[in-house]
Design a protein around this motif. Structure first.
Motif, PDB file in Angstrom:
ATOM      1  N   LEU A  97     -52.534  33.990  65.004  1.00  0.00           N
ATOM      2  CA  LEU A  97     -52.589  33.263  66.274  1.00  0.00           C
ATOM      3  C   LEU A  97     -52.175  31.800  66.091  1.00  0.00           C
ATOM      4  CD1 LEU A  97     -55.907  34.655  67.811  1.00  0.00           C
ATOM      5  CD2 LEU A  97     -53.557  35.182  68.498  1.00  0.00           C
ATOM      6  N   LEU A  98     -52.587  31.222  64.957  1.00  0.00           N
ATOM      7  CA  LEU A  98     -52.184  29.836  64.688  1.00  0.00           C
ATOM      8  C   LEU A  98     -50.680  29.730  64.542  1.00  0.00           C
ATOM      9  CD1 LEU A  98     -52.990  26.895  64.023  1.00  0.00           C
ATOM     10  CD2 LEU A  98     -53.189  27.604  61.631  1.00  0.00           C
ATOM     11  N   GLY A  99     -50.069  30.720  63.896  1.00  0.00           N
ATOM     12  CA  GLY A  99     -48.625  30.674  63.701  1.00  0.00           C
ATOM     13  C   GLY A  99     -47.827  30.967  64.954  1.00  0.00           C
ATOM     14  N   THR A 100     -48.407  31.732  65.879  1.00  0.00           N
ATOM     15  CA  THR A 100     -47.666  32.099  67.093  1.00  0.00           C
ATOM     16  C   THR A 100     -47.980  31.187  68.268  1.00  0.00           C
ATOM     17  OG1 THR A 100     -49.402  33.720  67.611  1.00  0.00           O
ATOM     18  CG2 THR A 100     -47.475  34.506  66.398  1.00  0.00           C
ATOM     19  N   GLN A 101     -49.265  31.029  68.571  1.00  0.00           N
ATOM     20  CA  GLN A 101     -49.653  30.254  69.748  1.00  0.00           C
ATOM     21  C   GLN A 101     -49.872  28.780  69.428  1.00  0.00           C
ATOM     22  OE1 GLN A 101     -49.626  31.539  72.808  1.00  0.00           O
ATOM     23  NE2 GLN A 101     -48.950  33.481  71.893  1.00  0.00           N
ATOM     24  N   GLY A 102     -50.634  28.521  68.353  1.00  0.00           N
ATOM     25  CA  GLY A 102     -50.980  27.128  68.042  1.00  0.00           C
ATOM     26  C   GLY A 102     -49.770  26.274  67.722  1.00  0.00           C
ATOM     27  N   VAL A 103     -48.913  26.776  66.837  1.00  0.00           N
ATOM     28  CA  VAL A 103     -47.728  26.002  66.450  1.00  0.00           C
ATOM     29  C   VAL A 103     -46.759  25.870  67.620  1.00  0.00           C
ATOM     30  CG1 VAL A 103     -45.739  25.973  64.913  1.00  0.00           C
ATOM     31  CG2 VAL A 103     -47.980  26.625  64.037  1.00  0.00           C
ATOM     32  N   LYS A 104     -46.668  26.912  68.442  1.00  0.00           N
ATOM     33  CA  LYS A 104     -45.789  26.829  69.612  1.00  0.00           C
ATOM     34  C   LYS A 104     -46.246  25.713  70.550  1.00  0.00           C
ATOM     35  CE  LYS A 104     -44.048  29.489  73.539  1.00  0.00           C
ATOM     36  NZ  LYS A 104     -44.496  28.469  74.514  1.00  0.00           N
ATOM     37  N   VAL A 145     -44.444  23.066  55.100  1.00  0.00           N
ATOM     38  CA  VAL A 145     -45.846  23.039  54.654  1.00  0.00           C
ATOM     39  C   VAL A 145     -46.722  23.815  55.623  1.00  0.00           C
ATOM     40  CG1 VAL A 145     -47.800  21.547  54.118  1.00  0.00           C
ATOM     41  CG2 VAL A 145     -45.496  20.842  53.480  1.00  0.00           C
ATOM     42  N   SER A 146     -46.488  23.620  56.933  1.00  0.00           N
ATOM     43  CA  SER A 146     -47.276  24.334  57.942  1.00  0.00           C
ATOM     44  C   SER A 146     -47.063  25.834  57.836  1.00  0.00           C
ATOM     45  CB  SER A 146     -46.904  23.834  59.340  1.00  0.00           C
ATOM     46  OG  SER A 146     -47.124  22.448  59.460  1.00  0.00           O
ATOM     47  N   LEU A 147     -45.808  26.245  57.662  1.00  0.00           N
ATOM     48  CA  LEU A 147     -45.518  27.673  57.531  1.00  0.00           C
ATOM     49  C   LEU A 147     -46.163  28.255  56.274  1.00  0.00           C
ATOM     50  CD1 LEU A 147     -41.748  27.749  58.581  1.00  0.00           C
ATOM     51  CD2 LEU A 147     -43.708  28.552  59.909  1.00  0.00           C
ATOM     52  N   ALA A 148     -46.177  27.474  55.197  1.00  0.00           N
ATOM     53  CA  ALA A 148     -46.796  27.948  53.957  1.00  0.00           C
ATOM     54  C   ALA A 148     -48.300  28.145  54.141  1.00  0.00           C
ATOM     55  CB  ALA A 148     -46.520  26.957  52.823  1.00  0.00           C
ATOM     56  N   ILE A 149     -48.943  27.209  54.845  1.00  0.00           N
ATOM     57  CA  ILE A 149     -50.384  27.334  55.083  1.00  0.00           C
ATOM     58  C   ILE A 149     -50.692  28.546  55.945  1.00  0.00           C
ATOM     59  CG2 ILE A 149     -52.366  26.227  56.182  1.00  0.00           C
ATOM     60  CD1 ILE A 149     -51.218  23.547  55.333  1.00  0.00           C
ATOM     61  N   MET A 150     -49.894  28.742  57.000  1.00  0.00           N
ATOM     62  CA  MET A 150     -50.129  29.891  57.877  1.00  0.00           C
ATOM     63  C   MET A 150     -49.881  31.203  57.136  1.00  0.00           C
ATOM     64  SD  MET A 150     -48.623  28.571  61.507  1.00  0.00           S
ATOM     65  CE  MET A 150     -47.111  27.942  60.788  1.00  0.00           C
ATOM     66  N   GLY A 151     -48.849  31.229  56.288  1.00  0.00           N
ATOM     67  CA  GLY A 151     -48.607  32.429  55.494  1.00  0.00           C
ATOM     68  C   GLY A 151     -49.751  32.694  54.521  1.00  0.00           C
ATOM     69  N   ALA A 152     -50.272  31.619  53.941  1.00  0.00           N
ATOM     70  CA  ALA A 152     -51.387  31.780  53.001  1.00  0.00           C
ATOM     71  C   ALA A 152     -52.641  32.287  53.701  1.00  0.00           C
ATOM     72  CB  ALA A 152     -51.672  30.443  52.314  1.00  0.00           C
ATOM     73  N   LEU A 153     -52.826  31.907  54.976  1.00  0.00           N
ATOM     74  CA  LEU A 153     -53.985  32.396  55.725  1.00  0.00           C
ATOM     75  C   LEU A 153     -53.918  33.898  55.968  1.00  0.00           C
ATOM     76  CD1 LEU A 153     -54.524  29.603  58.423  1.00  0.00           C
ATOM     77  CD2 LEU A 153     -56.050  30.218  56.536  1.00  0.00           C
ATOM     78  N   VAL A 154     -52.756  34.473  55.843  1.00  0.00           N
ATOM     79  CA  VAL A 154     -52.603  35.928  56.007  1.00  0.00           C
ATOM     80  C   VAL A 154     -52.568  36.627  54.649  1.00  0.00           C
ATOM     81  CG1 VAL A 154     -51.127  37.747  56.928  1.00  0.00           C
ATOM     82  CG2 VAL A 154     -51.408  35.618  58.199  1.00  0.00           C
ATOM     83  N   ILE A 155     -51.849  36.044  53.703  1.00  0.00           N
ATOM     84  CA  ILE A 155     -51.640  36.713  52.418  1.00  0.00           C
ATOM     85  C   ILE A 155     -52.898  36.657  51.543  1.00  0.00           C
ATOM     86  CG2 ILE A 155     -50.314  36.655  50.272  1.00  0.00           C
ATOM     87  CD1 ILE A 155     -47.957  35.583  51.917  1.00  0.00           C
ATOM     88  N   LEU A 156     -53.494  35.445  51.409  1.00  0.00           N
ATOM     89  CA  LEU A 156     -54.645  35.311  50.510  1.00  0.00           C
ATOM     90  C   LEU A 156     -55.841  36.153  50.936  1.00  0.00           C
ATOM     91  CD1 LEU A 156     -54.458  31.485  49.680  1.00  0.00           C
ATOM     92  CD2 LEU A 156     -53.672  33.433  48.319  1.00  0.00           C
TER      93      LEU A 156
END
Length: 219
Positions: A18-25, A143-154
């Motif tokens: 949701l952060l990557g789709t709605q929040g960042v948008k 950096v933002s994309l890396a954090i959002m990806g880490a919130l899913v992968i980790l």
């Protein structure tokens, strides 16, 4: 405990999406709105600077004309003292009044125009600072994309490890890597995501406080 951890991890993954789709948008929309408004303010500042420069030059010219009028027209036509009775014009009074009005114009430039110029300069500095912040945001996209990806992968890796552990299929090396590598990174990412969410709130408030607030002038 493992079921609670797995449920929490899934929730974190959902919020990461949701952060990557709605929040960042929404953040991107806010940044674009601020950028457009800041550009308009910069154009107004530039135009105001041109007007103030013209007024400053006008004040200097008015002061010079006032001095010339007093120099050349005060005591006009001294060889003909009766010129006032002949023409019906009090040249000395007209000269003094005209020079006084020009002097007032020059004083207005020296006081009010200078104060206005100082205010315009402060606005210009503020717009430059906003441009710097916007440039920093554009540079931090990866950096933002890396954090959002880490919130899913980790969380996914930790959930997988928890499931393997419950099935007694986890190896010692995998458990060590999850405990000493993945988990600390996950904690760090969660902290950074909290900071990022706080930034989202601040930028949303900034967008709400802008007079224009977007492409629609009535919004």
């Amino acid at each position: 405990v493992r079921s609670i951890f797995v449920s929490s991890g899934i929730i974190v993954m959902i919020f990461g999406v949701l952060l990557g789709t709605q929040g960042v948008k929404r953040l991107t929309d806010t940044v674009e709105s601020i950028e457009d408004n800041n550009e308009e303010v910069s154009e107004i500042v530039t135009e105001a600077g041109g007007v103030l420069t013209y007024l400053s030059e006008t004040g200097q010219v008015a002061k010079a004309y006032g001095e010339d009028i007093l120099l050349y027209l005060n005591g006009f036509c001294p060889n003909n003292p009766a010129i006032e009775q002949i023409t019906g014009i009090d040249f000395d009074t007209v000269t003094t009044l005209t020079a006084s009005e020009l002097e007032e114009i020059a004083q207005f430039v020296d006081t009010d125009v200078v104060r206005t110029q100082d205010a315009i300069n402060q606005v210009a500095e503020t717009t430059e600072d906003i441009d710097d912040y916007l440039e920093w945001y554009n540079d931090s996209d990866l950096v933002s994309l890396a954090i959002m990806g880490a919130l899913v992968i980790l969380p996914g890796l930790l959930i997988a490890g928890s499931i393997l552990a419950s099935c007694e299929m986890i190896t010692e090396a995998l458990q060590c890597s999850l405990s000493w590598c993945i988990l600390p990174l996950y904690i760090l990412v969660v902290i950074m995501s909290w900071i990022g969410c706080s930034g989202l709130v601040i930028t949303a408030m900034m967008n709400a406080d802008f007079c224009l607030g977007g492409a629609e002038k009535n919004s």
